[in-house]
Every structure is written in structure tokens, then in C-alpha cells.
Design an enzyme around this catalytic site. Structure first.
Site, PDB file in Angstrom:
ATOM      1  N   GLU A  14       0.830  -1.205   0.000  1.00 46.58           N
ATOM      2  CA  GLU A  14       0.000   0.000   0.000  1.00 46.58           C
ATOM      3  C   GLU A  14       0.866   1.258   0.000  1.00 46.58           C
ATOM      4  O   GLU A  14       0.534   2.261  -0.632  1.00 46.58           O
ATOM      5  CB  GLU A  14      -0.928  -0.022   1.227  1.00 46.58           C
ATOM      6  CG  GLU A  14      -2.003   1.027   1.160  1.00 46.58           C
ATOM      7  CD  GLU A  14      -3.177   0.713   2.100  1.00 46.58           C
ATOM      8  OE1 GLU A  14      -3.304  -0.443   2.557  1.00 46.58           O
ATOM      9  OE2 GLU A  14      -3.957   1.632   2.363  1.00 46.58           O
ATOM     10  N   GLU A  28       2.167   1.702  -3.382  1.00 47.58           N
ATOM     11  CA  GLU A  28       1.062   2.189  -4.218  1.00 47.58           C
ATOM     12  C   GLU A  28       0.889   3.694  -4.036  1.00 47.58           C
ATOM     13  O   GLU A  28       0.740   4.440  -5.006  1.00 47.58           O
ATOM     14  CB  GLU A  28      -0.234   1.457  -3.851  1.00 47.58           C
ATOM     15  CG  GLU A  28      -1.417   1.821  -4.738  1.00 47.58           C
ATOM     16  CD  GLU A  28      -2.724   1.184  -4.261  1.00 47.58           C
ATOM     17  OE1 GLU A  28      -2.718   0.506  -3.216  1.00 47.58           O
ATOM     18  OE2 GLU A  28      -3.741   1.383  -4.935  1.00 47.58           O
ATOM     19  N   LYS A  31     -15.348  -9.187   8.057  1.00 49.90           N
ATOM     20  CA  LYS A  31     -14.358 -10.059   7.424  1.00 49.90           C
ATOM     21  C   LYS A  31     -14.995 -11.376   6.977  1.00 49.90           C
ATOM     22  O   LYS A  31     -14.508 -12.038   6.065  1.00 49.90           O
ATOM     23  CB  LYS A  31     -13.204 -10.322   8.393  1.00 49.90           C
ATOM     24  CG  LYS A  31     -12.333  -9.093   8.608  1.00 49.90           C
ATOM     25  CD  LYS A  31     -11.041  -9.238   7.889  1.00 49.90           C
ATOM     26  CE  LYS A  31     -10.158  -8.026   7.698  1.00 49.90           C
ATOM     27  NZ  LYS A  31     -10.146  -6.909   8.553  1.00 49.90           N
ATOM     28  N   GLU A  70     -16.293 -10.454   3.697  1.00 52.54           N
ATOM     29  CA  GLU A  70     -15.178 -10.239   2.777  1.00 52.54           C
ATOM     30  C   GLU A  70     -14.651 -11.563   2.231  1.00 52.54           C
ATOM     31  O   GLU A  70     -14.399 -11.703   1.033  1.00 52.54           O
ATOM     32  CB  GLU A  70     -14.058  -9.488   3.498  1.00 52.54           C
ATOM     33  CG  GLU A  70     -12.861  -9.168   2.612  1.00 52.54           C
ATOM     34  CD  GLU A  70     -11.703  -8.558   3.404  1.00 52.54           C
ATOM     35  OE1 GLU A  70     -11.484  -8.983   4.559  1.00 52.54           O
ATOM     36  OE2 GLU A  70     -11.032  -7.664   2.871  1.00 52.54           O
TER      37      GLU A  70
END
Ligand SMILES: Cc1cc2nc3c(=O)[nH]c(=O)nc-3n(C[C@H](O)[C@H](O)[C@H](O)COP(=O)(O)O)c2cc1C
Ligand code: SF4
Ligand code: SF4
Ligand code: SF4
Ligand code: SF4
Ligand code: FES
Ligand code: FES
Lengths: 396, 152, 593
Positions: free
Chosen positions: C281, C284, C366, C369
Site C-alpha cells: 500500500e 502504491e 471479514k 469479505e
């Protein structure tokens, strides 16, 4: 039979306590001018002097609300006319709206002047939607008149949508704000934090009209009527087992005996005073019972029951009403109402013993002291008064 | 897209502040007799509320139905005075004419029947509303006539 | 000096700030008043009425949670009248309740049950008026059982005030009043984010997580399965409470021992993949910054973190037009899953079809997810079962493990090592802090300029936190960032996320990087953590997290030796081809209304 009814009406209308203030012709322009000229403090003083108490049921001294809202600091304040009239057996506000809307508006104006409000809202129950067109026309004329007189106050109508509890003042406010009509916690009271959080005075239709009349003719015209704790007169909605149902303006302080003699007959077994949430008074207690804050208070609903009526059915009907019309948020009222209804059904069906009625009476008493708003608090009024006075009809 | 306009029009008329939610819901019911799923969603969008919240408000009020309703809604008072004075005859007449009981809609979609609480006409009980219009001093016979009028 | 109000409660004099309630005053006097609809996190409702007390000279009782304390009030909390009233109310609640304690998921941890225990209501006091409700099991995360609901509206207020989602509303009136979704639709159809905050705020068994305990036991008992487990950072600071210990302590070592005792074949740590997330991340973010500042490309900035699946579903529903701003990184849970089924499976010579990945999470979202269609990048379901800290606690109890006396053990290798940066993922601000520790060092070669690496401005329970970090002394390849003031924001609780997302939607966001965690306080108070939850408990768990960070040698994600190794052995580099395949994802536009 026809003659009987005529005779009965004549007797009522010539009774010494029968008065005619609300529906009398009045010079509205003069009334408006008078309000315009009166100082806010003077308005409150005059209303205080008159002893006017709320006509919506709770009977709160009107001037205290006005004073509270006047002293509350805010640029924006509101006047709300409570025209939700949902109490079973009540229809007097409807008649006032139909016939004397100008006086309601003048009363709202007086309140507005007293507290410094610029907007007034009439919360009209949906069941009276058919009155909107007529009422709106009168409001338009009134608003225009005030505009011409450079008095900054405008009245609007907002409709309910079929919920009795929205007559309760804080539920009404929630409903006006576009929410579910669930009663608020009090304090704060509407005079401090009302519509959109602003100081708001909420009054019953009839209270507003009397306020207007007190402005026009002075406190004296009002306080000379009635009793010590119940000044003035009141409009009664008379229905049920009577030959002459309808609207009657009567001085406060009549005993139920006098009342039953006028409206009922020898078969009148009980009178329900104050609607489903009021008290049921049996014939044996007519004499000792005064209609007024010192005896049985009422928002005006007077339902007569003759001896052919089953008190079980009456209580059952009331309880069904509360089961549906409770807002449902608080435990004592939401569940309590269902238990009272289920309870009397079960006793009748012999699924519960006769003794269970005592548990239900206890429950009703607890609802009175724990429910969040006036609806749940007053279910015990009909319940206890019917069960205690007509036990043999509820518990076989 | 005349469809969406009915909500948009109502919002134009009443505003999109939270206080205007009831007038908008009422307006849609006036025009379509009930609040459909789509309408509730459109209204939620206009007011930037969740659909669940709008649904919660609507279901609080007896006169804001979220299930389809007939063209004409008959609301018969079920409260005590009307109950004592012949509510049953009113319901019987409706049952015989339209074959519906409270909570139902006639097969042709012309009438829905609701049992409602006191409509403030107790001195002339039994009473009912058809749409917004009150009818009082009802008997089996005059209810039949009233329905006939709406049918023609 | 705030204005004070003096009153007496049970003859004890108390002085409280004006505006306090009778309940507040009673607390101050150490007098306990039972409550149900009241919750410290939420606005006052005053609807259950069990908190009633008696005021001298007043007939009606007062709801203490909803009544302001007034000068010279004399309050009594334990009179016969009060007790009878409470008993009545509890009796009424039980009469509309499905009194199924022995089979109930909340048995032993239910506020209604404990009140019934204290007040002893006769079973035939009232007639049962329980209605026939259908249990909503549609959501992979949450079960809604209206027959257990006491209509306290805590869930509705939670979903509105803490989360600003309003998936739940009160519907109907009178006896028909209940908690509903839009048009009574199944929970998995509506805008619910599965955050589970309503679950942790529900006093009864009406809203609970969907549990997968039996499924997990089944695979553990299946010799043909190789079952691995991962635990999220916040689990270790909540687990103590789940097994009856006090809040505020981290139990990493005992937790690992317990997992091994339960029979997991390998115990990994989501902290490991948290470290990995930082590298992915962070890279990114730096790439986006580079594209924007140096290459003048039109890239989506600020970058939002993406490790909170409740937040992901929220933004998909509420702000479907700004999904590009989300980091494409999967959450740490979903990074570890596919790595287990590829990298680890290969190194162990296990066929991934025989492998089961279980994750233990502080989170109910989660569960959702793991069931998303995007989460099959290993060729199999990347994470097979997600259980919450609470379910884990229950498994420990079922296994008869005396948790407190366990010895410490370490996680298994190659997906088990972690740094302090991975640990702090569990608290609000932690992802940001971890990212800054790494990013700043990548850019400048120096440590982030905060004493002891503690990026204090992003810590704590304030709803939205901001920090600005001036970047100076950049390495050559990051020269474009020289003197750039990196602006970051952190929000926890979705109602705090909304304004930040709205800014982005309107093109007005002043930030470069925004961390969002769906739950107030972050994962330490996630929807899968032990109950009760309040700010006091949030603080204790947060402290435990930061203590654990401080106690570790390695506190920066890029220093994690296993992370380094996995890049060398397998992934090659952050944002590389393999990373894209296994560690990054895409998002779905969803309907808001
Ligand atoms: C359940 C319930 C229903 C009520 N309905 C009405 C009503 O329809 N009209 C009304 O004026 N007051 C109604 N009230 C009383 C109002 O709460 C409030 O006291 C009144 O509007 C104040 O006006 P007043 O002081 O002029 O009476 C109701 C109260 C309760 C508890
Ligand atoms: S008493 Fe009844 S109507 Fe009033 S708040 Fe409670 S549930 Fe609602
Ligand atoms: S919700 Fe609580 S009281 Fe109800 S069955 Fe479950 S444990 Fe018992
Ligand atoms: S899980 Fe979260 S979003 Fe869903 S209903 Fe509960 S609080 Fe609302
Ligand atoms: S679901 Fe739980 S939190 Fe919501 S109203 Fe029911 S009992 Fe209260
Ligand atoms: S009881 Fe039917 S109108 Fe009042
Ligand atoms: S805790 Fe006070 S009313 Fe519910």
C-alpha cells in the site's frame, strides 16, 4: 320520540350552565386589532388572570407555557395549534375548525405576539383532510390581513397521517419534523426546545379560541364562569347512548348527575369522561363527580353507556385501540397494553384465574408511573375505573 | 420518464428538508394510494435519507401504506361509539358488495378496506371515510348505495 | 468552572455538572442502576424504562438515564415501588421474548438475562405474546432474530450515529413496532456494511454474528485437511475478555499456544500480512504521488486505505463514484489467505485443495469479505472460515483450556513473523502510523521524525485526526517529494468517514492519504470483539496494542525478515506481477437506495 328529542334539546339549551362563547359571532377584525395593540406581557397577564387551562386534556395553565416560551432566548419561535383530535369520542375541534377557524387563527396570533413567534403551524389530523380546502382559504385571508397590518406572522397547515399518539405534544413535534411520532423525553419541554429545537407553544384548538376571546372581552368574561380550579367553560363532545349527541359548550363544574339527566336517561349506566384515556364513572358516582380538574378532567369527550352495553366489550375496544395506537417505543406501554388486552381475554376464556385481574390492575398502576408519555400513563384510567366499578362484568 | 417526476414534483412543491418528508409521502399516497418500494427509494434519494429510515417513518402512520391499495380506500371506524352503533352492519354491507374484509382489496382493484380508529364523527356513528370524504349515520342500506356511487 | 448541581441519591450527597443525568449522578455515588436502552456510545433514548427511580414528592417514577439531575433533588433507587416497577418491566420484556436462554448464543452474556436473574420474575407473571418471526440468516456475517429483540433501539442508534449507514430502522407502531431493514429485506440485500457494531451494542441475542465454530471443529477433526489459522492484531488484546480476564492486556503468546492446542496445523499471524500490506500500500501511494507530482498524470488522490471490509462495503454503497481512490490492496486477512494456499502450500508440498485457511478476526465484516467473489485468487477460496474473537473464546472454553495458565509460544514461520507496525494495525491510526514509519524511511532513508516512532497526532479516539509531515532530505529517486507537505487524515467509525469521503467526492480533499476503519476505535473495538464495549475499554485495548508495539525489537514493516524473504522468494517486488494477482483486488459499485 321526535318530541322527546326536541324537548331534551330545549332542556339542555336553556340550562343555566349552557353558554355560547366559542360559536358566537364575533368581530374578528376588532379582535385582531386588539391583539395587535396589546403588549406581550399584557397578553400573558390577561390569560393568567383568566385562569385558562389547556383544553387538550392535560389542563396545564396556559400562561405558564407562554411565559416559558417568551423567556426562552431564540430568534425563532413557533406556535403550534394541536388539531390532531384523536381521542375517541372527541369531535369538538372539528366543529370549531369548520365554523370558527378565524378565532383559532386570532388565538394563534395572540400567542405569537406573546412569545415573539413568526410562524404558526396547524397540525391537522388526516381524518379531517376534507376540511383543508376551507381552512386554507380562511388562513389565506388571515395571513394577508396580517401582512397588510405589517404584523409578521404566517400560519401553515401540516397534516397528520393517522396516528393518535401524534396528538401528544412531543410526538406531534417529531411528526412535524418528518419523523416517527415517538414521544420525546421531557425535560426539555417544548416551550424551551420544541419544533426544530426552537421554543414552541403547543395549544389545543379550543384553548386558542378561548385565548382569543379573553383578548377581546377581557379575563373577566371567562373567569366569572366555572369553579375555583376549573375556570370558564368548555366544549363537550357528547356521544354514545344519548338521543342528542353533538357539541355543547357548558360551564365547568357540572356534576355528572346533572349531565346524565340532560343527556342520558334512566338507563345510563356509566359515562366515560375524557375519551378512551379518561375515566369511566358508574351511575352510583354521578352525584359526587364534578366535571373539571377537581373531579374528572376531560378534553371534552363524554360517552354515555346505557345498561344494555357490556363493559367488557367497551374495555376490550379501548385496549385494542391502545395496542394499535401506542407508539411502541417504551416497554410499559407497548407490552403493557397487549398484556391488559390478552389478560382480560384470557380471564374471560377461563385460561387465567379470576385472581389474574389483580395482577393486571398492578400492571396498569405500574404503567402509569413508568410509561414515557401520556398515552401509556393514562391507559390505567379506563382500565382501573372500569375494572373497579364493573368487576363482575370483566371477571365472571 | 414521467415516472420519477411524481416524486420530483412533490419535492419541488414541498422542499427536501426533513420537515417536508411527511408532506411528500402524503402527496405520493394521494396520487398512487400507497408507497411502492421504488417510490420509497426515490424519496430516500431526494431527502438523502436511507431507504430504511423512510420505510420506518411511513410504517408508523396508518395512512401511509406501503402495500398496494385499491383506487378507493374505505376506512371504517372501529372505535367504541361506532362499534356500539352498528359498525358490523357497515362491514357486512362492504363484505356483501365487494367481498372484502379489513386489510383486503377487491379483486378489481377498485376498493381497499381498512378498519381505523375514531375519525371524529362519533355523534353520527357509525361513520367511515371513503378516501378523504366522511360518511355518517351509516346503515347497511346506505353503505350499499355509497359503494354503488363509487362503482359507477 | 462548570456549573454544578447538588442532589441526594439514597441519602448520599452528590455534586455533578449541570446537564448530567440522574444516572450519571448515581454512578458518581457508586450506586448501580440497571439499564437496557442506555449505552455510553449512543444518544439517550429513554425507552426501556428499567432505569426508573423515585423522586421524593413525585408520584411518577423517572427514567434516570433520560432525566437531568436538578438542584436539591432527592432520589431513591431502591424502594419497593421502584423494584416492583422494574420487575413489571422486565416481566413485560420477557413476555414478548423468546425465552430460549439455554439454546441462545448470548446465554451468559446477555443484559436481559442478567437482569432477569437479579430480579427473579415469575414465569407466569404475564402471558406470552411472542410473535412468529423468521430468523434472518441471509448475511454471512450477522444473524437477526426479532424474537430476541427488546426494541431498545440501540442497534438503530448505533447504525445511525456511529456508522451513519441507517441499514436498520424502527418500523411499525404499537404492538407492530420492530426493528427492520428496508421493506423487511434480508440483511445481505441491504446497505448493511456487516461491521457488526449493532451486534456489539445489542444487549440481547437479537443481533449476533453468524458463527462458524462447528465448521472449524469439523475441519480440525478431518485428518485429510491441513488447517492453518491466522489471527488479526486486535484479537490478542480482546481475547482476554472473551475468556473472562480483564481488559487491557495482550495475550499473543498464550493465544498461539491455545491455537496449537485446538489442533491447527500451522499458526500464522495476520500481523505478518499487515506488514506486507504496508509495503504494497505504501508503494502504491508513492507511485500515485509520483504519477501525480512528477508525471503530472491524472491519478486518484488521496488514497484511501482498504483494510477494513466494513468501510469497503460502505464506500461501495454510499460513494460508488470514488472507488478509484481506494488502495487496491486486499485487507491483510485476504493477503494471507492466498499466500498460504500458494507460497506456503508449495513450500510444504501440500495440495491447496486439502488446505483450509481459518482466520480469527475482531470483525464480522471479514466474514463477508472472505465470501466475496474476488477472493479466490489462489484458485480456491482464499480464506475458508472467519471466526470472531468471541467465537474463538468459545472454542477455548469448549476445549477446556485454562487460558490464563498457558505458556507462551511463537507463531509458525514464513507467514508468522511480525513487527510493531503490524501490531498497531489494530487501533485507529495504526495503519497510518505504520505506513508513515515505512514510507518516510523509504523516501528519506531516515526514521519518521517522531520520538520513539510514535506518530502521536494520528493516535487516540478523536473522530477525525489529521497530521502534516514535511518531507525533507529525499533520496535521489524521490526528489519530487522534496519539501512536499504530506497531509494525512484518519477516521474511525463510518459516520466520521463520511465527511472525508464527501470531500473526495467533491474534489475538495486536502489530503494525500486517508486511513479509515469502520469501527469506532478501530479493530480493537471491532464488531467481533468481546462485549461490552465503551471508550474506557477501547482505551485499555489500545494501550495494550501500543505496549506490544513498544516491546518489540522490530517496529517497521519493511524490517520484517519474513516479508523481505517472501519478496525474494516469491513475490519479487511490491506491486509486482504476483502481488497484483494475489494481493490486490477490485471493487463493486453498489446501490445506495
Ligand atoms: C396520547 C395523547 C394524545 C393527545 N391528543 C391530543 C389532541 O388530539 N389534541 C390536543 O389538543 N391535545 C392532545 N393531547 C395533549 C397534548 O399533549 C398537549 O397537552 C396539548 O396539546 C396542549 O394544549 P393545551 O394546553 O391547549 O391543552 C394528547 C396527549 C396525549 C398523551
Ligand atoms: S407511553 Fe406509549 S405512546 Fe408514549 S412513548 Fe411509551 S410507547 Fe410511546
Ligand atoms: S437473548 Fe438473552 S434472555 Fe433472550 S434467550 Fe438469549 S440469553 Fe436468554
Ligand atoms: S452491521 Fe453495521 S452497517 Fe450493518 S446494520 Fe449493523 S451497524 Fe449497521
Ligand atoms: S436488535 Fe438488539 S439492539 Fe436492536 S432493538 Fe433489538 S435488542 Fe435492541
Ligand atoms: S368512534 Fe367512530 S368516529 Fe369516533
Ligand atoms: S436505560 Fe433508561 S430508559 Fe432505558
Amino acid at each position: 320520540m321526535v318530541i322527546d328529542i326536541k324537548e331534551k334539546e330545549r332542556k339542555v339549551n336553556s340550562h343555566k350552565k349552557r353558554v355560547n362563547l366559542i360559536f358566537k359571532e364575533h368581530d374578528i377584525d376588532k379582535l385582531i386589532e386588539k391583539v395587535l395593540k396589546t403588549e406581550p406581557e399584557k397578553i400573558i397577564d390577561e390569560i393568567k388572570d383568566s385562569g385558562l387551562r389547556g383544553r387538550g386534556g392535560a389542563g396545564f395553565p396556559t400562561w405558564i407555557k407562554l411565559k416559558g416560551a417568551r423567556e426562552a432566548k431564540s430568534d425563532i419561535k413557533y406556535v403550534v395549534c394541536n388539531a390532531d383530535e384523536g381521542e375517541p369520542g372527541t369531535f369538538k375541534d372539528r366543529e370549531i375548525i369548520e365554523k370558527k377557524a378565524e378565532k383559532i387563527l386570532a388565538g394563534m396570533m395572540a400567542v405569537a405576539k406573546a412569545i415573539g413567534a413568526k410562524e404558526g403551524i396547524i397540525y391537522l389530523r388526516a381524518e379531517y383532510n376534507y376540511l383543508i380546502d376551507g381552512l386554507q382559504k380562511k388562513i389565506d385571508v388571515f395571513n394577508k390581513k396580517l401582512e397588510d397590518m405589517k404584523f409578521d406572522f404566517t400560519v401553515f397547515i401540516k397534516s397528520g397521517s393517522g396516528a393518535y399518539v401524534c396528538g401528544e405534544e412531543t410526538s406531534l413535534l417529531e411528526s412535524l419534523e418528518g419523523k416517527r411520532g415517538e414521544a420525546r423525553n421531557k425535560p426539555p419541554y417544548p416551550a424551551q426546545e420544541g419544533y426544530l429545537g426552537k421554543p414552541t407553544v403547543i395549544n389545543n384548538v379550543e384553548t386558542l379560541v378561548y385565548a382569543a376571546l379573553i383578548m377581546l372581552d377581557g379575563a373577566e368574561c371567562f373567569k366569572k364562569l366555572g369553579t375555583m380550579s376549573s375556570k370558564g367553560a368548555k366544549v363537550f363532545s357528547v356521544s354514545g347512548d344519548t338521543d342528542i349527541p353533538g357539541i355543547y359548550e357548558i360551564e365547568m363544574g357540572m356534576t355528572l348527575k346533572e349531565f346524565a339527566e340532560l343527556f342520558g336517561d334512566s338507563n345510563t349506566k356509566a359515562v366515560q369522561v375524557g375519551g378512551a384515556s379518561g375515566f369511566c364513572v358508574p351511575r352510583s358516582k354521578f352525584e359526587e363527580t364534578v366535571i373539571g380538574f377537581e373531579g374528572v378532567p376531560t378534553g371534552g369527550s363524554m360517552m354515555l353507556f346505557s345498561d344494555k352495553r357490556s363493559m367488557y366489550n367497551i374495555l376490550h375496544n379501548y385496549l385494542e385501540f391502545f395496542v394499535e395506537e401506542s407508539c411502541g417505543q417504551c416497554t410499559p406501554c407497548r407490552v403493557g397494553c397487549q398484556q391488559l388486552l390478552k389478560g382480560i381475554e384470557s380471564i374471560k376464556a377461563k385460561e387465567k384465574s379470576k385472581k389474574y385481574i389483580d395482577e393486571l390492575l398492578e400492571l396498569a398502576k405500574n404503567m402509569k408511573i413508568t410509561a414515557k408519555c401520556g398515552l401509556g400513563q393514562s391507559v390505567c384510567n379506563p382500565f382501573i375505573s372500569i375494572v373497579e366499578n364493573f368487576r363482575e362484568e370483566i371477571v365472571y | 420518464m414521467t415516472e420519477i417526476n411524481i416524486v420530483k414534483d412533490a419535492v419541488k412543491k414541498h422542499g427536501r428538508k426533513r420537515e417536508s418528508l411527511m408532506p411528500v409521502l402524503q402527496e405520493i399516497v394521494k396520487q398512487e394510494n400507497y408507497l411502492s418500494e421504488e417510490r420509497l427509494m426515490e424519496i430516500a434519494k431526494e431527502f438523502d435519507l436511507s431507504s430504511a429510515e423512510v420505510y420506518g417513518v411511513a410504517t408508523f402512520y396508518s395512512f401511509l401504506p406501503v402495500k398496494p391499495m385499491g383506487e378507493n380506500v374505505i376506512k371504517v371506524c372501529q372505535t367504541i361509539v361506532c362499534d356500539m352503533k352498528g359498525k358490523e352492519a357497515v362491514l357486512d354491507a362492504i363484505k356483501d358488495k365487494l367481498n372484502i374484509v379489513p386489510g383486503q382489496t377487491s379483486a378489481d382493484g377498485k376498493f381497499s378496506l381498512m378498519a381505523v380508529n375514531c375519525i371524529g364523527q362519533c355523534s353520527n356513528a357509525p361513520a367511515m371515510l371513503v378516501n378523504d370524504k366522511p360518511y355518517i349515520n351509516l346503515t347497511y342500506e346506505n353503505v350499499v348505495k355509497i359503494i354503488d356511487e363509487y362503482q359507477s | 468552572m462548570p456549573e454544578m448541581v447538588n442532589l441526594k441519591i439514597n441519602d448520599i450527597s452528590v455534586s455533578v455538572e449541570a446537564g448530567s443525568t440522574i444516572l450519571d449522578a448515581a454512578k458518581k455515588a457508586n450506586i448501580k442502576i440497571p439499564t437496557l436502552c442506555h449505552h455510553e456510545d449512543l444518544c439517550i433514548a429513554g425507552n426501556c424504562r428499567v432505569c426508573v427511580v423515585e423522586q421524593k414528592g413525585v408520584n411518577a417514577l423517572k427514567a434516570s438515564c433520560a432525566t437531568p439531575a436538578e438542584e436539591n433533588m432527592e432520589i431513591f433507587t431502591n424502594t419497593n415501588k421502584v423494584r416492583e416497577a422494574r420487575k413489571t418491566i422486565i416481566g413485560l420484556l420477557l413476555s414478548e421474548h423468546n425465552n430460549d436462554c439455554l439454546h441462545c448464543y448470548k446465554n451468559g452474556n446477555c443484559e436481559l438475562q442478567s437482569m432477569a436473574k437479579d430480579y427473579l420474575v415469575d414465569s407466569d407473571k404475564y402471558i406470552s405474546i411472542l410473535k412468529n418471526y423468521e430468523i434472518d440468516r441471509s448475511s454471512p456475517s450477522i444473524i437477526k432474530d426479532d424474537s430476541k429483540c427488546i426494541r431498545c433501539q440501540r442497534c438503530v442508534r448505533t447504525c445511525a450515529e456511529l456508522q451513519d449507514v441507517n441499514a436498520l430502522a424502527v418500523s411499525g407502531k404499537g404492538s407492530e413496532m420492530k426493528i427492520s431493514t428496508f421493506m423487511e429485506k434480508p440483511m445481505d440485500y441491504v446497505v448493511c456494511t456487516n461491521c457488526g457494531q449493532c451486534v456489539t451494542h445489542c444487549p440481547t441475542g437479537a443481533l449476533v454474528e453468524k458463527n462458524y465454530i462447528d465448521e472449524v471443529w469439523d475441519v480440525l477433526n478431518d485428518p485429510s485437511k491441513h488447517v492453518v489459522v491466522q489471527t488479526a492484531p486486535a484479537v490478542r488484546v480482546g481475547l482476554g475478555e472473551a475468556v473472562g480476564l480483564d481488559a487491557g492486556k495482550s495475550y499473543t503468546g498464550k493465544m498461539v499456544t491455545a491455537l496449537k492446542m485446538l489442533g491447527f496445523d500451522a499458526v500464522f499471524d495476520t500481523n505478518f500480512s499487515a506488514d506486507l500490506t504496508i509495503l504494497e500500500e505504501g508503494t502504491e501511494l508513492l507511485t500515485r504521488l509520483k504519477d501525480k507530482i512528477e508525471n503530472k498524470k491524472d491519478v486518484a488522490l488521496p488514497q484511501f486505505t482498504s483494510c477494513s471490509p466494513g468501510w469497503i462495503k460502505y464506500i461501495e454503497h454510499e460513494f460508488p463514484d470514488i472507488l478509484d481512490y481506494l488502495s487496491t490492496c486486499k485487507s491483510p486477512q485476504q493477503m494471507l489467505g492466498p499466500l498460504a494456499k500458494t507460497y506456503y502450500a508449495k513450500s510444504m508440498g501440500i495440495d491447496p485443495k486439502d488446505m483450509v485457511v481459518v482466520s480469527i478476526m475482531p470483525c464480522t465484516a471479514k466474514k463477508f469479505e472472505a465470501n466475496r467473489p474476488e477472493m479466490y485468487s489462489s484458485g480456491y477460496k482464499d480464506v475458508d472460515y472467519v471466526i470472531t474473537t468471541r467465537e474463538f473464546g468459545r472454542m477455548i472454553q469448549q476445549a477446556g483450556i485454562d487460558f490464563e495458565t498457558l505458556k507462551d509460544s511463537e507463531c509458525d514461520s514464513i507467514l508468522g513473523k511480525h513487527t510493531g507496525a503490524g501490531v498497531i494495525f489494530g487501533a485507529t491510526g495504526g495503519v497510518m502510523e505504520a505506513a508513515l514509519r515505512t514510507a518516510y524511511e523509504i523516501i528519506t532513508g531516515r526514521e519518521v521524525p517522531f520520538s520513539n516512532l510514535e506518530v502521536t497526532p494520528v493516535r487516540g479516539l478523536e473522530g477525525v485526526k489529521e497530521a502534516t509531515i514535511k518531507i525533507e532530505g529525499c533520496k535521489a529517486e524521490w526528489k519530487f517529494l522534496e519539501n512536499v507537505e504530506l497531509k494525512v487524515a484518519v477516521a474511525h467509525g463510518l459516520s466520521n468517514a463520511r465527511p472525508l469521503a464527501a470531500q473526495v467526492q467533491n474534489g475538495e480533499s486536502p489530503y494525500h492519504f486517508i486511513e479509515i476503519m469502520a469501527c469506532p476505535g478501530g479493530c480493537i473495538a471491532g464488531g467481533g470483539q468481546p462485549m461490552p464495549v465503551n471508550n474506557n475499554i477501547r482505551k485499555k485495548r489500545t494501550e495494550a496494542i501500543y505496549n506490544e508495539d513498544e516491546s518489540l525489537q522490530l517496529r517497521k514493516s519493511h524490517e520484517n525478515p519474513e516479508v523481505k524473504r517472501i519478496y525474494e522468494d516469491f513475490l519479487e517486488k511490491p506491486l509486482g506481477h504476483k502481488s497484483h494477482e494475489l494481493l490486490h483486488t477490485t471493487y463493486t459499485k453498489r446501490k445506495k437506495y
